[in-house]
Design a protein around this motif. Structure first.
Motif, PDB file in Angstrom:
ATOM      1  N   GLU A 135       0.844  -1.185   0.000  1.00  0.00           N
ATOM      2  CA  GLU A 135       0.000   0.000   0.000  1.00  0.00           C
ATOM      3  C   GLU A 135       0.885   1.243   0.000  1.00  0.00           C
ATOM      4  O   GLU A 135       1.748   1.412   0.861  1.00  0.00           O
ATOM      5  CB  GLU A 135      -0.898   0.002   1.242  1.00  0.00           C
ATOM      6  CG  GLU A 135      -1.884   1.134   1.249  1.00  0.00           C
ATOM      7  CD  GLU A 135      -2.794   1.073   2.446  1.00  0.00           C
ATOM      8  OE1 GLU A 135      -3.114   2.147   2.988  1.00  0.00           O
ATOM      9  OE2 GLU A 135      -3.169  -0.037   2.858  1.00  0.00           O
ATOM     10  N   GLN A 136       0.675   2.051  -1.002  1.00  0.00           N
ATOM     11  CA  GLN A 136       1.443   3.285  -1.088  1.00  0.00           C
ATOM     12  C   GLN A 136       0.586   4.420  -0.542  1.00  0.00           C
ATOM     13  O   GLN A 136      -0.582   4.558  -0.888  1.00  0.00           O
ATOM     14  CB  GLN A 136       1.831   3.580  -2.528  1.00  0.00           C
ATOM     15  CG  GLN A 136       2.778   2.534  -3.094  1.00  0.00           C
ATOM     16  CD  GLN A 136       3.144   2.847  -4.532  1.00  0.00           C
ATOM     17  OE1 GLN A 136       2.634   3.784  -5.142  1.00  0.00           O
ATOM     18  NE2 GLN A 136       4.052   2.069  -5.070  1.00  0.00           N
ATOM     19  N   LYS A 137       1.206   5.196   0.295  1.00  0.00           N
ATOM     20  CA  LYS A 137       0.491   6.321   0.864  1.00  0.00           C
ATOM     21  C   LYS A 137       0.465   7.449  -0.148  1.00  0.00           C
ATOM     22  O   LYS A 137       1.474   7.772  -0.759  1.00  0.00           O
ATOM     23  CB  LYS A 137       1.161   6.787   2.150  1.00  0.00           C
ATOM     24  CG  LYS A 137       1.093   5.756   3.241  1.00  0.00           C
ATOM     25  CD  LYS A 137       1.756   6.263   4.499  1.00  0.00           C
ATOM     26  CE  LYS A 137       1.704   5.204   5.583  1.00  0.00           C
ATOM     27  NZ  LYS A 137       2.324   5.649   6.826  1.00  0.00           N
ATOM     28  N   LYS A 138      -0.708   8.002  -0.291  1.00  0.00           N
ATOM     29  CA  LYS A 138      -0.862   9.144  -1.182  1.00  0.00           C
ATOM     30  C   LYS A 138      -1.327  10.315  -0.331  1.00  0.00           C
ATOM     31  O   LYS A 138      -2.297  10.225   0.387  1.00  0.00           O
ATOM     32  CB  LYS A 138      -1.906   8.834  -2.278  1.00  0.00           C
ATOM     33  CG  LYS A 138      -1.447   7.700  -3.180  1.00  0.00           C
ATOM     34  CD  LYS A 138      -2.464   7.420  -4.261  1.00  0.00           C
ATOM     35  CE  LYS A 138      -1.994   6.259  -5.105  1.00  0.00           C
ATOM     36  NZ  LYS A 138      -2.938   5.918  -6.140  1.00  0.00           N
ATOM     37  N   TYR A 139      -0.554  11.378  -0.472  1.00  0.00           N
ATOM     38  CA  TYR A 139      -0.848  12.547   0.325  1.00  0.00           C
ATOM     39  C   TYR A 139      -1.508  13.610  -0.536  1.00  0.00           C
ATOM     40  O   TYR A 139      -1.228  13.746  -1.722  1.00  0.00           O
ATOM     41  CB  TYR A 139       0.435  13.113   0.945  1.00  0.00           C
ATOM     42  CG  TYR A 139       1.064  12.164   1.947  1.00  0.00           C
ATOM     43  CD1 TYR A 139       0.558  12.081   3.239  1.00  0.00           C
ATOM     44  CD2 TYR A 139       2.138  11.373   1.590  1.00  0.00           C
ATOM     45  CE1 TYR A 139       1.139  11.213   4.157  1.00  0.00           C
ATOM     46  CE2 TYR A 139       2.719  10.494   2.509  1.00  0.00           C
ATOM     47  CZ  TYR A 139       2.202  10.436   3.782  1.00  0.00           C
ATOM     48  OH  TYR A 139       2.762   9.573   4.688  1.00  0.00           O
TER      49      TYR A 139
END
Length: 144
Positions: A135-139
């Motif tokens: 899971e890649q964090k998207k800000y």
């Protein structure tokens, strides 16, 4: 003394032993149709499914979006005629039932083995490790 029932059952049930009770008949069919055992082994899963009274050509197995679906169709009848060719009794039954199992999207159709013999369908579904998704964090950019 045998008295006909007026609550809960038809009065004919007392005399004929439930031949007209569709609910009980369908419940009995439901309880025996497509009973399934699933056994886990080191290599995969062995699925044994009872499909009595159904021919091999009337059983279909499909793998779609990670779901293995087994469908059985029955089309039969029981005709009895007297000596003059008139029907004494004519009953027909048609039906389709199916079961679905989630086996994972990693399993391919050609990896599943199936065999139908004497009203029993046996399937082998190999074990596959689920792909780990990171899971890649998207800000969200905050202005100001």
């Amino acid at each position: 003394m045998m008295m006909p029932s007026i609550f809960g059952r038809d009065m004919f049930d007392d005399f004929f032993g439930y031949p007209f009770d569709v609910v009980r008949t369908s419940d009995a069919v439901k309880s025996t149709m497509m009973q399934t055992d699933v056994k886990e082994t080191d290599q995969g899963y062995e699925v044994t499914m009872n499909i009595p009274g159904v021919k091999k050509e009337d059983v279909k197995a499909e793998l779609k979006d990670g779901y293995l679906t087994i469908q059985a169709t029955t089309n039969g009848g029981n005709d009895e005629k007297d000596n003059n060719g008139r029907y004494i009794r004519r009953e027909r039954h048609y039906g389709t039932c199916s079961r679905s199992f989630y086996v994972g999207e990693e399993v391919k159709q050609e990896e599943i083995k199936a065999r139908f013999e004497d009203g029993t369908l046996k399937l082998f579904v190999p074990k596959k490790d689920a792909k780990q998704t990171v899971e890649q964090k998207k800000y969200i950019t905050i202005e100001g």
